[in-house]
Motif scaffolding. Structure first.
Motif, short mmCIF file in Angstrom:
data_model
loop_
_atom_site.label_atom_id
_atom_site.label_comp_id
_atom_site.label_asym_id
_atom_site.label_seq_id
_atom_site.Cartn_x
_atom_site.Cartn_y
_atom_site.Cartn_z
N TYR A 25 0.77 -1.25 0.00
CA TYR A 25 0.00 0.00 0.00
C TYR A 25 0.80 1.30 0.00
CZ TYR A 25 -3.67 -3.30 1.37
OH TYR A 25 -4.54 -4.36 1.43
N ALA A 26 2.11 1.24 0.27
CA ALA A 26 2.86 2.49 0.47
C ALA A 26 2.72 3.45 -0.71
CB ALA A 26 4.32 2.19 0.76
N GLU A 27 2.89 2.93 -1.92
CA GLU A 27 2.87 3.80 -3.09
C GLU A 27 1.50 4.46 -3.26
OE1 GLU A 27 4.37 1.72 -6.51
OE2 GLU A 27 3.74 3.35 -7.85
N GLU A 28 0.47 3.63 -3.15
CA GLU A 28 -0.90 4.11 -3.31
C GLU A 28 -1.28 5.12 -2.22
OE1 GLU A 28 -3.43 0.65 -3.54
OE2 GLU A 28 -5.13 1.84 -2.83
N GLN A 29 -0.88 4.82 -0.98
CA GLN A 29 -1.22 5.73 0.12
C GLN A 29 -0.52 7.07 -0.07
OE1 GLN A 29 -3.84 4.02 0.96
NE2 GLN A 29 -3.63 4.41 3.13
N THR A 30 0.73 7.04 -0.52
CA THR A 30 1.49 8.28 -0.72
C THR A 30 0.77 9.21 -1.69
OG1 THR A 30 3.50 7.06 -0.28
CG2 THR A 30 3.75 9.16 -1.40
N LEU A 31 0.21 8.64 -2.75
CA LEU A 31 -0.54 9.46 -3.72
C LEU A 31 -1.72 10.14 -3.04
CD1 LEU A 31 -0.69 7.10 -6.85
CD2 LEU A 31 0.67 9.19 -6.61
N LYS A 32 -2.40 9.39 -2.17
CA LYS A 32 -3.56 9.96 -1.45
C LYS A 32 -3.13 11.07 -0.49
CE LYS A 32 -5.70 5.46 -1.40
NZ LYS A 32 -5.99 4.31 -0.56
N TYR A 33 -2.02 10.83 0.20
CA TYR A 33 -1.55 11.85 1.16
C TYR A 33 -1.24 13.15 0.43
CZ TYR A 33 -0.71 7.71 4.07
OH TYR A 33 -0.84 6.53 4.76
N ARG A 34 -0.55 13.00 -0.71
CA ARG A 34 -0.19 14.21 -1.46
C ARG A 34 -1.44 14.95 -1.91
NH1 ARG A 34 4.75 11.55 -4.21
NH2 ARG A 34 6.29 11.90 -2.57
N ALA A 35 -2.42 14.18 -2.43
CA ALA A 35 -3.67 14.81 -2.89
C ALA A 35 -4.36 15.52 -1.73
CB ALA A 35 -4.60 13.74 -3.49
N ALA A 36 -4.29 14.92 -0.55
CA ALA A 36 -4.95 15.52 0.62
C ALA A 36 -4.22 16.77 1.09
CB ALA A 36 -5.01 14.50 1.76
N LEU A 37 -2.90 16.67 1.17
CA LEU A 37 -2.14 17.77 1.77
C LEU A 37 -1.99 18.97 0.84
CD1 LEU A 37 0.33 15.50 3.70
CD2 LEU A 37 -1.38 17.02 4.72
N GLU A 38 -2.39 18.78 -0.43
CA GLU A 38 -2.48 19.95 -1.32
C GLU A 38 -3.67 20.81 -0.92
OE1 GLU A 38 -2.88 18.42 -5.26
OE2 GLU A 38 -0.81 17.68 -5.31
#
Lengths: 197, 85
Positions: A25-38
């Motif tokens: 999940y690390a790669e997929e979660q990282t994409l979500k975090y970036r989308a959120a923290l924008e």
């Protein structure tokens, strides 16, 4: 299957696969975090709750927060999260059910719930519980797995929980919608003047 | 501790009992004085699950291990599990 059997099954599944979590999940979660923290800003006085924190992959993205609390149903995932949190200051972990969060009302200024709702027997109850522990002006980010929720149904779910969607990310790269929501209309919110949802 | 509440009745403040401590509390107990539920802290992590997700086979030995340090009311009347008098 009743709701407790479903929760026990989820708990067992993550306990059994805890060692594979980061690889999966690390790669997929990282994409979500970036989308959120924008979409929001974590500052030195932020009190962050990460519901379904898993192995704590989010922690290194919110290091400036005054306090980060990670909760998960899986004890095995939390053991890994504890190792990850050792090098970070002010991360606290609690094993808990997202429908029964062990916190006082209005405790957090930012709440994240990534890839949680699709595992919950009653996502509306989960959202209401998340809303309870969030401050009046809190930023709440929830993700909705696209294969589990149609977009209109997901928006309706948020509305029924009394949450106002402020912005929604739906990039093809993401397996889920990443939505920033407020407890009240953004009109009342101190930090944001966005109204594009 | 100041933001913790009982996951079931949301009562706060909760009582904290520390059994073992290094930099963090490694073993301890969190008690809701209202409903008498008790929640173990094991390996530094508070386990604050609803009754239906608790495991009696893991929780009763914890209660036995620390019974001398746990208030009698919790040992014998605590929820969701307690020892027989």
């Amino acid at each position: 299957m009743n709701k407790w059997s479903q929760k026990r099954r989820t708990m067992r599944r993550y306990d059994l696969t805890a060692q594979l979590y980061d690889a999966r999940y690390a790669e997929e979660q990282t994409l979500k975090y970036r989308a959120a923290l924008e979409q929001l800003r974590i500052t030195g006085d932020s009190r962050v709750l990460d519901v379904g924190c898993g192995t704590g992959l989010l922690f290194s993205y919110v290091t400036e927060a005054a306090m980060v609390v990670g909760v998960d149903l899986s004890g095995k995932l939390l053991i890994q999260a504890k190792e990850r949190a050792r090098s970070l200051r002010n991360v606290h972990l609690v094993q808990a059910d997202a429908d029964y969060l062990p916190f006082r009302d209005d405790s957090f200024s930012a709440v994240f719930a990534f890839t949680v709702l699709q595992n919950m027997p009653a996502p509306l109850e989960t959202l209401r519980e998340i809303k309870r522990v969030a401050e009046f002006t809190a930023s709440i980010v929830v993700s909705g797995l696209k294969k589990a929720f149609a977009l209109h149904a997901f928006r309706e779910l948020l509305e029924n929980a009394g949450l106002t969607a402020i912005s929604l990310k739906d990039d093809d790269m993401l397996k889920c919608y990443v939505v920033l929501v407020f407890k009240r209309s953004c009109h009342y919110h101190k930090n944001f003047a966005i109204n594009q949802a | 501790m100041e933001i913790l509440a009982c996951p079931i009745d949301k009562y706060h403040p909760l009582e904290l009992h520390v059994f073992e401590e290094k930099d963090e509390i490694t073993e301890g107990l969190i008690v809701c004085p209202k409903c008498l539920r008790w929640y173990p802290i094991r390996d530094e992590i508070p386990e604050m699950l609803p009754d239906e997700l608790r495991k009696e086979a893991e929780d009763l030995p914890f209660l036995k291990k620390w019974r001398e340090k746990i208030p009698e009311k919790i040992v014998f009347e605590g929820k969701p599990f307690s020892l027989k008098r």
